[in-house]
Enzyme design. Sequence first.
Site, PDB file in Angstrom:
ATOM      1  N   GLU A 117       0.839  -1.204   0.000  1.00 30.01           N
ATOM      2  CA  GLU A 117       0.000   0.000   0.000  1.00 30.01           C
ATOM      3  C   GLU A 117       0.872   1.251   0.000  1.00 30.01           C
ATOM      4  OE1 GLU A 117      -3.313   2.375   2.708  1.00 30.01           O
ATOM      5  OE2 GLU A 117      -2.767   0.319   3.235  1.00 30.01           O
ATOM      6  N   LYS A 248      -8.532 -14.773  16.600  1.00 35.81           N
ATOM      7  CA  LYS A 248      -8.620 -14.257  15.233  1.00 35.81           C
ATOM      8  C   LYS A 248      -9.978 -13.627  14.915  1.00 35.81           C
ATOM      9  CE  LYS A 248      -5.025 -17.189  13.286  1.00 35.81           C
ATOM     10  NZ  LYS A 248      -4.592 -17.920  14.492  1.00 35.81           N
ATOM     11  N   ASP A 322       1.740 -14.068  13.121  1.00 35.91           N
ATOM     12  CA  ASP A 322       0.545 -14.633  12.495  1.00 35.91           C
ATOM     13  C   ASP A 322      -0.326 -13.487  11.993  1.00 35.91           C
ATOM     14  OD1 ASP A 322      -1.846 -15.845  11.791  1.00 35.91           O
ATOM     15  OD2 ASP A 322      -1.846 -17.229  13.496  1.00 35.91           O
ATOM     16  N   HIS A 413      -2.040  10.538  -0.992  1.00 37.14           N
ATOM     17  CA  HIS A 413      -2.259   9.333  -1.800  1.00 37.14           C
ATOM     18  C   HIS A 413      -2.136   9.636  -3.284  1.00 37.14           C
ATOM     19  CE1 HIS A 413      -3.629   7.710   2.024  1.00 37.14           C
ATOM     20  NE2 HIS A 413      -3.593   6.509   1.475  1.00 37.14           N
TER      21      HIS A 413
END
Length: 418
Positions: A117, A248, A322, A413
């Site tokens: 990104e 998660k 993770d 951006h």
Amino acid sequence: MPKLNSLRHDAPLDLHPALTNEQFSAALDPKLTPTTSLPLSAALNHKQVQKRWQQIDIRHARDHLLDPQTAQNMARYEKNIEHFIGTVKVPVGIAGPLRINGLHANGDYAIPLATTEAALVASYHRGCRLITAAGGVSAMLLNEGITRTPVFSFYNLAEAGQFVAWITTQYDQFKSIAQSTTQHGRLHDINVSIEGNHVYLVFEYTTGDASGQNMVTIATNAVFEFILAHAPVSPQQAFLDGNLSGDKKANSHVLRSVRGKKVTAEVHLPATLVKKYLHTTPKNMVEFGHMTTLGATLSGGIGVNAHYANALAALYIACGQDAACVAESAVGITRMEVNAQGGLYACVTLPNIMVGTVGGGTGLPSQKACLDILGLAGKGKARALAEVVAGLCLAGELSIVGAFSAGHFSRAHHKLAR
């Protein structure tokens, strides 16, 4: 006047072409025609890797995924992947230095971030420079612990009550069984939650310098099997995890407790530094925070933050954590106030930082290199890494809130992502 929330019949988006009923059914019906199967073995060795690529047979993909360095290091990945075919290269940038004044992390840290990104690393780098110019972020590890939550169902509440009465006498036995499975994990508490004829047991562990999810699963399974063999009342159904742990998944329970490592971090910024680095004022940033906190409430968000997930995902990928744990780690609270000197007070609290410096992916070549850049590879470094993560998230919150407050968010951006 059209109703709010109604479907527009004139919407320009065509999700599917005009089909007959027969064509529509044919497109969606199961297809039982034979397919070419990949090799059944999940083993990681040259022979099995070659077999998989023979089935895939896309030469340019193989050249990129199974490059010479990856092929040479193949054996290093054996405990981290099944059906191996290669590695993916994610660009890594460096942000900082970020000065951390913590109970476990103390110093200036160059922080590797892996992302595709554009503008992300630049934003965190700006926040790090701002914080460091003010003397650094104060960070404090508050708590740590990992949970696994077996669930048991009984015929009625009376049986569930008898089961719980027995469970409360077994803590020392359970602790001994859990300890027999691990050198580093420690079972330090068991909580009981009853829902009708269902009983949930919340096993809470500390896991040393490992993230510890596999560790607590193995330990809890040993206790789980003992319970099934020795409980005075046999459950009708029992499962190793009843989805109460928040594994998660974003959940609100941990805002007041912990899963992983809970860290809070703060900084006081003079108005002059806010102006220099963010081109706005503390007052504008606080007002933005008030309005977006209401927006988070209206959207049903858990906690309030701008974009913890960006920092967490980029650092987790770079440092062998993770990455799926970003789902829970990105829960937390950002708060900003104008302080007594007219400067900006900003703090973050993250109760779900899931990081380790040993085990998992932390020993893989690229990921170990990133931890080495941080100076946080190996034993005795996990708590420091958690404080660095919290400081990094604070840097990102300051940078993005500053960008919105100054009207620069879109401009950045356009400049960096075009």
